[in-house]
Motif scaffolding. Structure first.
Motif, PDB file in Angstrom:
ATOM      1  N   ASP A 102       0.825  -1.209   0.000  1.00  0.00           N
ATOM      2  CA  ASP A 102       0.000   0.000   0.000  1.00  0.00           C
ATOM      3  C   ASP A 102       0.858   1.258   0.000  1.00  0.00           C
ATOM      4  O   ASP A 102       0.526   2.243  -0.668  1.00  0.00           O
ATOM      5  CB  ASP A 102      -0.939  -0.023   1.199  1.00  0.00           C
ATOM      6  N   SER A 149     -15.615   2.212  -6.541  1.00  0.00           N
ATOM      7  CA  SER A 149     -15.635   3.570  -7.110  1.00  0.00           C
ATOM      8  C   SER A 149     -14.491   4.438  -6.602  1.00  0.00           C
ATOM      9  O   SER A 149     -14.197   5.490  -7.184  1.00  0.00           O
ATOM     10  CB  SER A 149     -16.970   4.248  -6.790  1.00  0.00           C
ATOM     11  N   SER A 150     -13.812   3.996  -5.527  1.00  0.00           N
ATOM     12  CA  SER A 150     -12.717   4.790  -4.959  1.00  0.00           C
ATOM     13  C   SER A 150     -11.370   4.517  -5.624  1.00  0.00           C
ATOM     14  O   SER A 150     -10.385   5.206  -5.347  1.00  0.00           O
ATOM     15  CB  SER A 150     -12.589   4.494  -3.456  1.00  0.00           C
ATOM     16  N   ILE A 151     -11.310   3.530  -6.505  1.00  0.00           N
ATOM     17  CA  ILE A 151     -10.031   3.141  -7.106  1.00  0.00           C
ATOM     18  C   ILE A 151      -9.629   4.153  -8.168  1.00  0.00           C
ATOM     19  O   ILE A 151     -10.421   4.475  -9.065  1.00  0.00           O
ATOM     20  CB  ILE A 151     -10.137   1.733  -7.717  1.00  0.00           C
ATOM     21  N   PRO A 152      -8.400   4.685  -8.106  1.00  0.00           N
ATOM     22  CA  PRO A 152      -7.961   5.670  -9.104  1.00  0.00           C
ATOM     23  C   PRO A 152      -8.045   5.127 -10.532  1.00  0.00           C
ATOM     24  O   PRO A 152      -7.772   3.942 -10.778  1.00  0.00           O
ATOM     25  CB  PRO A 152      -6.506   5.946  -8.697  1.00  0.00           C
ATOM     26  N   ALA A 153      -8.415   5.991 -11.444  1.00  0.00           N
ATOM     27  CA  ALA A 153      -8.615   5.590 -12.834  1.00  0.00           C
ATOM     28  C   ALA A 153      -7.358   5.007 -13.462  1.00  0.00           C
ATOM     29  O   ALA A 153      -7.443   4.180 -14.384  1.00  0.00           O
ATOM     30  CB  ALA A 153      -9.101   6.790 -13.646  1.00  0.00           C
ATOM     31  N   LYS A 154      -6.180   5.413 -12.969  1.00  0.00           N
ATOM     32  CA  LYS A 154      -4.928   4.929 -13.559  1.00  0.00           C
ATOM     33  C   LYS A 154      -4.756   3.418 -13.417  1.00  0.00           C
ATOM     34  O   LYS A 154      -3.920   2.818 -14.094  1.00  0.00           O
ATOM     35  CB  LYS A 154      -3.732   5.651 -12.946  1.00  0.00           C
ATOM     36  N   PHE A 155      -5.526   2.806 -12.526  1.00  0.00           N
ATOM     37  CA  PHE A 155      -5.418   1.362 -12.320  1.00  0.00           C
ATOM     38  C   PHE A 155      -6.429   0.562 -13.144  1.00  0.00           C
ATOM     39  O   PHE A 155      -6.566  -0.647 -12.947  1.00  0.00           O
ATOM     40  CB  PHE A 155      -5.576   1.029 -10.840  1.00  0.00           C
ATOM     41  N   PHE A 166      -7.894  -1.052  -1.402  1.00  0.00           N
ATOM     42  CA  PHE A 166      -8.689   0.145  -1.666  1.00  0.00           C
ATOM     43  C   PHE A 166     -10.053  -0.027  -1.009  1.00  0.00           C
ATOM     44  O   PHE A 166     -10.395  -1.105  -0.520  1.00  0.00           O
ATOM     45  CB  PHE A 166      -8.864   0.361  -3.177  1.00  0.00           C
ATOM     46  N   GLY A 216       0.128   3.034  -3.360  1.00  0.00           N
ATOM     47  CA  GLY A 216      -0.853   4.072  -3.079  1.00  0.00           C
ATOM     48  C   GLY A 216      -2.170   3.545  -2.557  1.00  0.00           C
ATOM     49  O   GLY A 216      -3.223   4.114  -2.835  1.00  0.00           O
TER      50      GLY A 216
END
Length: 213
Positions: free
Chosen positions: A59, A99-105, A95, A63
């Motif tokens: 983590d 819905s909280s997961i960053p779009a980059k993933f 995470f 991140g």
């Protein structure tokens, strides 16, 4: 250090340590738990550390929500106590809800643990870096240290046939641990929650603690 995915390992190891006369404190590797564990170790009341679940570093690096900060795994070096390290749950980054997961993933491998907790599989590059970090931390332990690797699974869900099984990522992690470690590394063809692996961890810690007396 314990996570849900390593509970069976820690429970068995605890039995072995208690049978040998040691009082065992178990800390959840939830970020806050890791920080508390580090402070307890640094206080000087601990004889040895069985750091089965080093997942908070996943983590910290990637991140996720359950990081314990960059000082995680430093206290044992300061307290000069022996340590047994395992790569427990370094296959997962934590995470919250999806819905909280960053779009980059987007496109990564995920496992929905429950509606509030979503796990992401660490990839080979992240795993290699985690191996380097954990080995470097272990190298600072001067009172005796060994890294134990369960090569068949580092969590319940990384076993063959499970959602997070990724042989390439595992090999990147294990290879980096072996490459960068200056302390002994022992591999076991077992899953992390196999009683034989837990017993090996506990016996190794007892051996290191007794050698330091």
């Amino acid at each position: 250090s314990q996570f849900g995915n390593t509970t069976a390992c820690v429970t068995e190891a605890k039995k072995v340590l208690e049978a040998a006369g040691y009082e065992v404190l178990v800390f959840a590797a939830t970020g806050t738990g890791g920080r508390i564990m580090e402070s307890v170790i640094e206080s000087g009341i601990v004889s040895g550390v069985l750091d089965v679940t080093t997942t908070e570093w996943a983590d910290e690096l990637v991140g996720g929500a359950l990081n314990a900060g960059p000082d995680r795994m430093d206290a044992a070096a300061k307290a000069n106590v022996p340590v047994v390290v395992a790569p427990g749950c370094l296959d997962m980054v934590n995470f919250g809800e999806q819905s909280s997961i960053p779009a980059k993933f987007a496109g990564r491998t995920f496992y929905v643990h429950n509606p509030q907790v979503t796990l992401m599989r660490t990839d080979a590059a992240e795993s290699a870096e985690l191996g380097r970090i954990v080995a470097r931390k272990a190298n600072a332990y001067r009172a005796g240290a060994t890294i134990l690797i369960p090569t068949q699974a580092i969590s319940v869900i990384s076993a063959p046939g499970k959602a997070f099984h990724d042989a390439a990522a595992d090999q990147a992690l294990f290879g980096a641990l072996k490459q960068h470690a200056q302390v002994p590394v022992q591999e076991f063809a077992l899953e992390i929650n196999d009683p034989a692996f837990a017993q090996a961890c506990a016996r190794k810690l007892i051996e290191l603690m007794q050698a330091k007396k």
